[in-house]
Scaffold this motif. Structure first.
Motif, PDB file in Angstrom:
ATOM      1  N   PRO A  87      31.463 -18.989 -18.370  1.00  0.00           N
ATOM      2  CA  PRO A  87      30.888 -18.493 -17.121  1.00  0.00           C
ATOM      3  C   PRO A  87      31.197 -17.029 -16.813  1.00  0.00           C
ATOM      4  O   PRO A  87      30.550 -16.436 -15.952  1.00  0.00           O
ATOM      5  CB  PRO A  87      31.482 -19.410 -16.054  1.00  0.00           C
ATOM      6  N   ASP A  88      32.149 -16.440 -17.513  1.00  0.00           N
ATOM      7  CA  ASP A  88      32.471 -15.035 -17.277  1.00  0.00           C
ATOM      8  C   ASP A  88      31.831 -14.100 -18.295  1.00  0.00           C
ATOM      9  O   ASP A  88      31.981 -12.888 -18.199  1.00  0.00           O
ATOM     10  CB  ASP A  88      33.989 -14.831 -17.307  1.00  0.00           C
ATOM     11  N   GLY A  93      20.183 -17.111 -22.185  1.00  0.00           N
ATOM     12  CA  GLY A  93      19.868 -18.176 -21.242  1.00  0.00           C
ATOM     13  C   GLY A  93      20.545 -18.009 -19.899  1.00  0.00           C
ATOM     14  O   GLY A  93      20.544 -18.920 -19.078  1.00  0.00           O
ATOM     15  N   GLU A  94      21.097 -16.826 -19.658  1.00  0.00           N
ATOM     16  CA  GLU A  94      21.782 -16.603 -18.386  1.00  0.00           C
ATOM     17  C   GLU A  94      21.036 -15.598 -17.518  1.00  0.00           C
ATOM     18  O   GLU A  94      20.472 -14.624 -18.018  1.00  0.00           O
ATOM     19  CB  GLU A  94      23.215 -16.130 -18.633  1.00  0.00           C
ATOM     20  N   LEU A  95      21.068 -15.887 -16.233  1.00  0.00           N
ATOM     21  CA  LEU A  95      20.543 -14.971 -15.230  1.00  0.00           C
ATOM     22  C   LEU A  95      21.680 -14.011 -14.908  1.00  0.00           C
ATOM     23  O   LEU A  95      22.744 -14.432 -14.449  1.00  0.00           O
ATOM     24  CB  LEU A  95      20.122 -15.742 -13.979  1.00  0.00           C
ATOM     25  N   VAL A  96      21.460 -12.746 -15.175  1.00  0.00           N
ATOM     26  CA  VAL A  96      22.500 -11.735 -15.012  1.00  0.00           C
ATOM     27  C   VAL A  96      22.127 -10.821 -13.849  1.00  0.00           C
ATOM     28  O   VAL A  96      21.046 -10.235 -13.830  1.00  0.00           O
ATOM     29  CB  VAL A  96      22.685 -10.900 -16.294  1.00  0.00           C
ATOM     30  N   LYS A 136      29.434  -9.371 -23.105  1.00  0.00           N
ATOM     31  CA  LYS A 136      30.283  -8.660 -22.138  1.00  0.00           C
ATOM     32  C   LYS A 136      30.675  -9.603 -21.012  1.00  0.00           C
ATOM     33  O   LYS A 136      30.090 -10.650 -20.817  1.00  0.00           O
ATOM     34  CB  LYS A 136      29.548  -7.445 -21.567  1.00  0.00           C
ATOM     35  N   ARG A 137      31.659  -9.193 -20.253  1.00  0.00           N
ATOM     36  CA  ARG A 137      32.183 -10.015 -19.168  1.00  0.00           C
ATOM     37  C   ARG A 137      31.740  -9.477 -17.800  1.00  0.00           C
ATOM     38  O   ARG A 137      31.427  -8.297 -17.653  1.00  0.00           O
ATOM     39  CB  ARG A 137      33.710 -10.043 -19.229  1.00  0.00           C
ATOM     40  N   ARG A 156      27.498  -7.996 -12.454  1.00  0.00           N
ATOM     41  CA  ARG A 156      28.076  -8.589 -11.241  1.00  0.00           C
ATOM     42  C   ARG A 156      28.205 -10.107 -11.354  1.00  0.00           C
ATOM     43  O   ARG A 156      29.135 -10.689 -10.808  1.00  0.00           O
ATOM     44  CB  ARG A 156      27.212  -8.252 -10.018  1.00  0.00           C
ATOM     45  N   ARG A 157      27.264 -10.736 -12.051  1.00  0.00           N
ATOM     46  CA  ARG A 157      27.276 -12.189 -12.151  1.00  0.00           C
ATOM     47  C   ARG A 157      26.458 -12.612 -13.357  1.00  0.00           C
ATOM     48  O   ARG A 157      25.440 -12.004 -13.667  1.00  0.00           O
ATOM     49  CB  ARG A 157      26.666 -12.782 -10.880  1.00  0.00           C
ATOM     50  N   ALA A 158      26.898 -13.666 -14.031  1.00  0.00           N
ATOM     51  CA  ALA A 158      26.139 -14.255 -15.134  1.00  0.00           C
ATOM     52  C   ALA A 158      26.162 -15.758 -14.934  1.00  0.00           C
ATOM     53  O   ALA A 158      27.229 -16.369 -14.851  1.00  0.00           O
ATOM     54  CB  ALA A 158      26.769 -13.881 -16.475  1.00  0.00           C
ATOM     55  N   MET A 159      24.968 -16.348 -14.828  1.00  0.00           N
ATOM     56  CA  MET A 159      24.877 -17.760 -14.520  1.00  0.00           C
ATOM     57  C   MET A 159      23.851 -18.429 -15.435  1.00  0.00           C
ATOM     58  O   MET A 159      22.706 -17.965 -15.543  1.00  0.00           O
ATOM     59  CB  MET A 159      24.447 -17.926 -13.053  1.00  0.00           C
ATOM     60  N   ARG A 160      24.264 -19.495 -16.091  1.00  0.00           N
ATOM     61  CA  ARG A 160      23.367 -20.249 -16.973  1.00  0.00           C
ATOM     62  C   ARG A 160      22.288 -20.921 -16.151  1.00  0.00           C
ATOM     63  O   ARG A 160      22.575 -21.486 -15.098  1.00  0.00           O
ATOM     64  CB  ARG A 160      24.191 -21.302 -17.723  1.00  0.00           C
ATOM     65  N   VAL A 161      21.048 -20.818 -16.609  1.00  0.00           N
ATOM     66  CA  VAL A 161      19.933 -21.491 -15.906  1.00  0.00           C
ATOM     67  C   VAL A 161      19.333 -22.571 -16.781  1.00  0.00           C
ATOM     68  O   VAL A 161      19.550 -22.634 -17.949  1.00  0.00           O
ATOM     69  CB  VAL A 161      18.840 -20.501 -15.468  1.00  0.00           C
TER      70      VAL A 161
END
Length: 161
Positions: A87-88, A93-96, A136-137, A156-161
């Motif tokens: 998650p970091d 596949g992630e909404l960044v 990257k983190r 700022r944020r990375a979230m799997r969708v």
């Protein structure tokens, strides 16, 4: 799929499965079904019509090529939601969500190149911004190229969708 440094392969260099989001796979599958059930039969009928053979032949060849490409992608896909997730860290596949030096904030959904044209939110993992972000983190600043020159963005944020 050609090996690349940031292609985020699934299990190893011999793995050619295409990482797709669930929504992306569904939309690509719908496009494939439309090609097979409507577009290719219509183009095939045009091939038999006098006077339109050259144009219809080229369009039919493009349709067959797209059908083969989509078929490979959707039938051999691995859904990004089923991939290991840190998650970091930014992964396919992630909404960044990111900010740029002027303070504005934007988001991109990093996807396989076949899924990128589906809407304006999706960005191919081969694109400069996405390629710079992969691996990257959250909190890191990345540097990438744009048509107008070098640019930076802070994740700022990375979230799997």
């Amino acid at each position: 799929m050609q090996p690349a440094t940031n292609d985020r392969r699934i299990s190893g260099p011999e793995d050619d499965r295409v990482p797709l989001t669930q929504a992306g796979r569904e939309r690509l599958l719908a496009r494939l079904e439309h090609l097979e059930s409507t577009v290719l039969p219509e183009l095939s009928a045009l091939l038999r019509s006098p006077g339109s053979e050259a144009e219809a032949s080229a369009a039919f060849a493009r349709g067959i090529g797209e059908t083969e490409r989509l078929s490979f992608a959707v039938r051999g896909a691995v859904l990004t939601r089923n991939l290991p997730d840190d998650p970091d860290m930014v992964e396919v596949g992630e909404l960044v969500t990111f900010s740029v030096p002027d303070g504005s904030v934007d988001s991109v959904l990093i996807v396989h190149p076949i899924e990128a044209p589906l809407d304006d939110l999706r960005v191919s993992f081969e694109a400069p911004l996405a390629a710079a972000m992969l691996g990257k983190r959250v909190g890191e600043t990345v540097h990438y190229s744009t048509p107008t020159g070098p640019a930076t963005a802070t994740i700022r944020r990375a979230m799997r969708v």
